[in-house]
Write a protein that holds these residues in place. Structure first.
Motif, PDB file in Angstrom:
ATOM      1  N   ALA A 238       0.668  -1.061   0.159  1.00  0.00           N
ATOM      2  CA  ALA A 238      -0.092   0.046   0.199  1.00  0.00           C
ATOM      3  C   ALA A 238       0.782   1.241  -0.121  1.00  0.00           C
ATOM      4  N   LEU A 239       1.963   1.193   0.854  1.00  0.00           N
ATOM      5  CA  LEU A 239       2.832   2.436   0.761  1.00  0.00           C
ATOM      6  C   LEU A 239       3.498   2.563  -0.722  1.00  0.00           C
ATOM      7  N   GLN A 240       3.974   1.501  -1.246  1.00  0.00           N
ATOM      8  CA  GLN A 240       4.475   1.726  -2.699  1.00  0.00           C
ATOM      9  C   GLN A 240       3.664   2.213  -3.380  1.00  0.00           C
ATOM     10  N   LEU A 241       2.331   1.684  -3.820  1.00  0.00           N
ATOM     11  CA  LEU A 241       1.279   2.295  -4.492  1.00  0.00           C
ATOM     12  C   LEU A 241       0.886   3.684  -4.119  1.00  0.00           C
ATOM     13  N   MET A 242       0.828   4.000  -2.912  1.00  0.00           N
ATOM     14  CA  MET A 242       0.938   5.584  -2.682  1.00  0.00           C
ATOM     15  C   MET A 242       1.698   6.354  -2.804  1.00  0.00           C
ATOM     16  N   LEU A 243       3.050   6.091  -2.711  1.00  0.00           N
ATOM     17  CA  LEU A 243       4.239   6.787  -3.195  1.00  0.00           C
ATOM     18  C   LEU A 243       4.321   6.734  -4.857  1.00  0.00           C
ATOM     19  N   ASP A 244       3.854   5.870  -5.573  1.00  0.00           N
ATOM     20  CA  ASP A 244       3.844   5.627  -6.866  1.00  0.00           C
ATOM     21  C   ASP A 244       3.025   6.478  -7.722  1.00  0.00           C
ATOM     22  N   ALA A 248       0.496  11.997  -9.309  1.00  0.00           N
ATOM     23  CA  ALA A 248      -0.368  11.941 -10.573  1.00  0.00           C
ATOM     24  C   ALA A 248      -1.620  12.010 -10.105  1.00  0.00           C
ATOM     25  N   ASN A 249      -1.993  11.651  -8.828  1.00  0.00           N
ATOM     26  CA  ASN A 249      -3.488  11.821  -8.447  1.00  0.00           C
ATOM     27  C   ASN A 249      -3.762  13.099  -7.446  1.00  0.00           C
ATOM     28  N   ASP A 250      -2.735  13.751  -7.474  1.00  0.00           N
ATOM     29  CA  ASP A 250      -2.775  15.149  -6.496  1.00  0.00           C
ATOM     30  C   ASP A 250      -2.736  14.651  -4.984  1.00  0.00           C
ATOM     31  N   TRP A 251      -2.035  13.739  -4.649  1.00  0.00           N
ATOM     32  CA  TRP A 251      -1.835  13.091  -3.358  1.00  0.00           C
ATOM     33  C   TRP A 251      -3.151  13.109  -2.621  1.00  0.00           C
ATOM     34  N   PHE A 252      -3.352  13.834  -1.491  1.00  0.00           N
ATOM     35  CA  PHE A 252      -4.452  13.548  -0.816  1.00  0.00           C
ATOM     36  C   PHE A 252      -5.601  14.205  -1.063  1.00  0.00           C
ATOM     37  N   GLN A 253      -5.587  14.953  -2.218  1.00  0.00           N
ATOM     38  CA  GLN A 253      -7.005  15.238  -2.797  1.00  0.00           C
ATOM     39  C   GLN A 253      -7.651  13.999  -3.415  1.00  0.00           C
ATOM     40  N   SER A 254      -6.999  12.917  -3.345  1.00  0.00           N
ATOM     41  CA  SER A 254      -7.319  11.872  -4.186  1.00  0.00           C
ATOM     42  C   SER A 254      -8.041  10.600  -3.159  1.00  0.00           C
ATOM     43  N   THR A 255      -9.114  10.422  -3.278  1.00  0.00           N
ATOM     44  CA  THR A 255      -9.712   9.174  -2.479  1.00  0.00           C
ATOM     45  C   THR A 255      -8.880   7.925  -2.414  1.00  0.00           C
ATOM     46  N   GLU A 256      -8.241   7.755  -3.759  1.00  0.00           N
ATOM     47  CA  GLU A 256      -7.435   6.234  -3.747  1.00  0.00           C
ATOM     48  C   GLU A 256      -6.220   6.578  -2.902  1.00  0.00           C
ATOM     49  N   VAL A 257      -5.738   7.570  -3.023  1.00  0.00           N
ATOM     50  CA  VAL A 257      -4.332   7.590  -2.228  1.00  0.00           C
ATOM     51  C   VAL A 257      -4.612   7.796  -0.810  1.00  0.00           C
ATOM     52  N   ILE A 258      -5.553   8.554  -0.256  1.00  0.00           N
ATOM     53  CA  ILE A 258      -6.041   8.470   1.090  1.00  0.00           C
ATOM     54  C   ILE A 258      -6.402   7.058   1.523  1.00  0.00           C
ATOM     55  N   ILE A 259      -6.946   6.235   0.904  1.00  0.00           N
ATOM     56  CA  ILE A 259      -7.297   4.781   1.276  1.00  0.00           C
ATOM     57  C   ILE A 259      -5.928   3.890   1.248  1.00  0.00           C
ATOM     58  N   GLU A 260      -4.866   4.183   0.423  1.00  0.00           N
ATOM     59  CA  GLU A 260      -3.748   3.543   0.234  1.00  0.00           C
ATOM     60  C   GLU A 260      -2.872   3.826   1.494  1.00  0.00           C
ATOM     61  N   ILE A 439       9.109  11.934  -2.479  1.00  0.00           N
ATOM     62  CA  ILE A 439       9.112  13.254  -1.715  1.00  0.00           C
ATOM     63  C   ILE A 439       9.902  14.303  -2.874  1.00  0.00           C
ATOM     64  N   CYS A 440      11.058  13.829  -3.368  1.00  0.00           N
ATOM     65  CA  CYS A 440      11.965  14.886  -4.183  1.00  0.00           C
ATOM     66  C   CYS A 440      10.851  15.070  -5.509  1.00  0.00           C
TER      67      CYS A 440
END
Length: 536
Positions: A238-244, A248-260, A439-440
């Motif tokens: 889940a961490l790798q998916l979130m980082l990858d 592209a999904n604007d981080w925590f503006q995305s439901t997918e990233v929040i779930i991951e 992060i970079c």
């Protein structure tokens, strides 16, 4: 005792075998002696370099794969992501599999599996096939680094562990530097499929040497912690998916990233509780009570972050802002590898002479931070000398960190923990690399936008010479060309500012990590472990 009696008491035989290993450690003899250790070292290093190269060699071939596999710019990145996730999830079970199957058998299976998966990747006809084959390649690759490191420690007597780690570390640190250069050359002169086919001859040579010379450590029968492994695999995946996918999904503006992120945090928390309370946890709690090992794991996160983040940032910086072609970019990155080779050789000699590893680690950390400081002084109008010099200094620093850190981590561990400890060190380096690159790249993209807006706000008729932004609209295509050129220069300047901000961030993090040296204990002797740090 009869054969049946011995078979009925595997625990007793395992204790006896482990006692022999401990005795070998105390007597300064190899834990598992090998015939022709020099040739065996070549075979082990071939496996290490093959795996490390493959973690970066495919990056430059992605555009060519995209057209051939019928993928899009977004989906082709799964060629990299599938490998990273599979490898990260499989690394933690290396120790258990080595104990269960035998280190020799697992090593040979991993080499064969990696070569076959590489051939399959080269033959892939579509993206689905490529992703599946890359998953298998990542799983087998996960076992190669921990096994190669533990073998290098086992076949050398403790007083020569520093030299062994110098040889092993050169492959680990040089691989990410040579990967893009070799991948670009193969892709330009042959075909992107040769990025994978190149593993076949190396793997055949490696298998031939290992099958003839590789000894095996004693088997240890222990129960597999399926629940703990499942939690750790979910947390890492889940961490790798979130980082990858975050940028592209604007981080925590995305439901997918929040779930991951939520799934990863929950799994990490449950895994930590499980490790503290389970009767037979995935990793021996006594091993994790070793202060040197735990501190080295944190340090390795920083090493992975700095090395891989810099290697991810520099190629696009050199090619897009400075205009260097692919091969010239690879050559400009080579001094970093030269610095690593020099400092690793020096560190190995100093450690063998009893030099304090903590001083070497601290010096290396400060050198690395200084090299990042010199990178914060780069400008768009400089030549190649600052790039070469900063790379050389950074290589010298990383070599002084990597070898003493590995020696310090393993010097106070009993031999039976080596494979597990190596898998954890490799896992931390990979996680640090994933987090650092994510992060970079995120900070780079955000700061580029901010800097572009700030610089564009300063473009007025008073500071643009003969170009008046207010009247270019009446000039038609000529005005559009003038505005495009002006915007291109603003974007170029903003990108340089964003890169410099990343270098500042990494310099501060590296500088602060020097305080971790205070938590390390110096081994009294290379051949003897400090009783205070030994697991009980």
């Amino acid at each position: 005792m009869s054969v049946a009696s011995r078979a009925a008491d595997p625990a007793r035989s395992g204790v006896a075998a482990q006692s022999a290993l401990d005795a070998a450690q105390a007597a300064d003899v190899p834990a598992t002696p090998a015939t022709m250790p020099g040739l065996l070292t070549i075979g082990v290093m071939a496996a290490t370099i093959m795996q490390i190269l493959d973690s970066t060699i495919a990056n430059v071939a992605l555009p060519h794969m995209q057209a051939s596999l019928g993928a899009t710019a977004d989906t082709v990145t799964w060629v990299l992501t599938s490998y990273i996730i599979a490898s990260a999830a499989a690394i933690p079970i290396t120790g258990w599999l080595a104990d269960r199957l035998g280190s020799r058998r697992l090593f040979l299976i991993s080499v064969v599996g990696f070569v076959l998966a590489s051939m399959a990747c080269g033959l892939a006809q579509n993206l689905d096939q490529m992703v599946i084959f890359r998953v298998f390649q990542g799983i087998f690759a996960a076992f190669l680094n921990p096994l190669s490191q533990s073998v290098m420690l086992d076949i050398n007597r403790p007083s020569r562990h520093a030299r062994a780690m110098s040889i092993w570390g050169m492959g680990i640190m040089i691989g990410p530097i040579l990967g893009p250069l070799l991948g670009g050359w193969l892709t330009e002169n042959y075909n992107w499929r040769w990025v994978f086919y190149v593993n076949v001859p190396i793997g055949i040579l490696c298998f031939a040497v290992l099958s003839a010379l590789l000894p095996s450590r004693p088997l240890r029968r222990r129960k597999f912690d399926l629940f703990g492994f499942s939690l750790l695999a979910i947390a890492i995946g889940a961490l790798q998916l979130m980082l990858d996918r975050g940028q592209a999904n604007d981080w925590f503006q995305s439901t997918e990233v929040i779930i991951e992120a939520g799934v990863s945090l929950a799994a990490w928390w449950m895994f930590a509780v499980h490790m503290l309370t389970a009767r037979n946890p995935m990793f021996d709690r006594a091993m994790l009570a070793n202060r040197n090992l735990v501190t080295s794991l944190i340090f390795m996160l920083v090493v992975g972050l700095v090395v891989m983040a810099v290697m991810a940032l520099l190629p696009p910086l050199l090619q897009t802002l400075y205009g260097y072609p692919v091969l010239d970019t690879g050559l400009l990155l080579m001094p970093r590898g030269v610095g690593v080779l020099i400092s690793m050789a020096v560190a190995g000699q100093l450690i063998q002479r009893g030099f304090d590893t903590r001083i070497l680690i601290g010096t290396g950390t400060l050198l690395t931070a200084y090299s990042l400081y010199t990178m914060t002084q780069w400008t768009l109008v400089m030549g190649s000398s600052p790039i070469v010099l900063s790379g050389l200094i950074q290589g010298l620093g990383m070599g002084l960190i990597f070898i003493p850190l590995n020696v310090t981590a393993f010097a106070t561990l009993q031999p039976q923990y080596r494979t597990e400890a190596s898998s954890l060190l490799n896992l931390c380096r990979n996680l640090g690399a994933s987090v650092g690159i994510s992060i970079c790249t995120t900070v780079l993209a955000r700061n580029l936008q901010i800097s572009h807006a700030d610089l564009a706000g300063q473009v007025t008729a008073y500071n643009t010479g003969n170009i008046d932004p207010a009247i270019t609209a009446i000039l038609g295509s000529t005005g559009d060309t003038m505005l495009a050129a002006l915007n291109g220069e603003v974007t170029r300047q903003a990108a340089m500012i964003a890169y410099l901000d990343d270098f500042w961030m990494m310099m501060i993090l590296t500088g602060l990590s020097v305080f971790l040296v205070l938590f390390l204990r110096k081994p009294k002797l290379a051949a003897k472990a400090d009783p205070k740090d030994l697991p009980h």
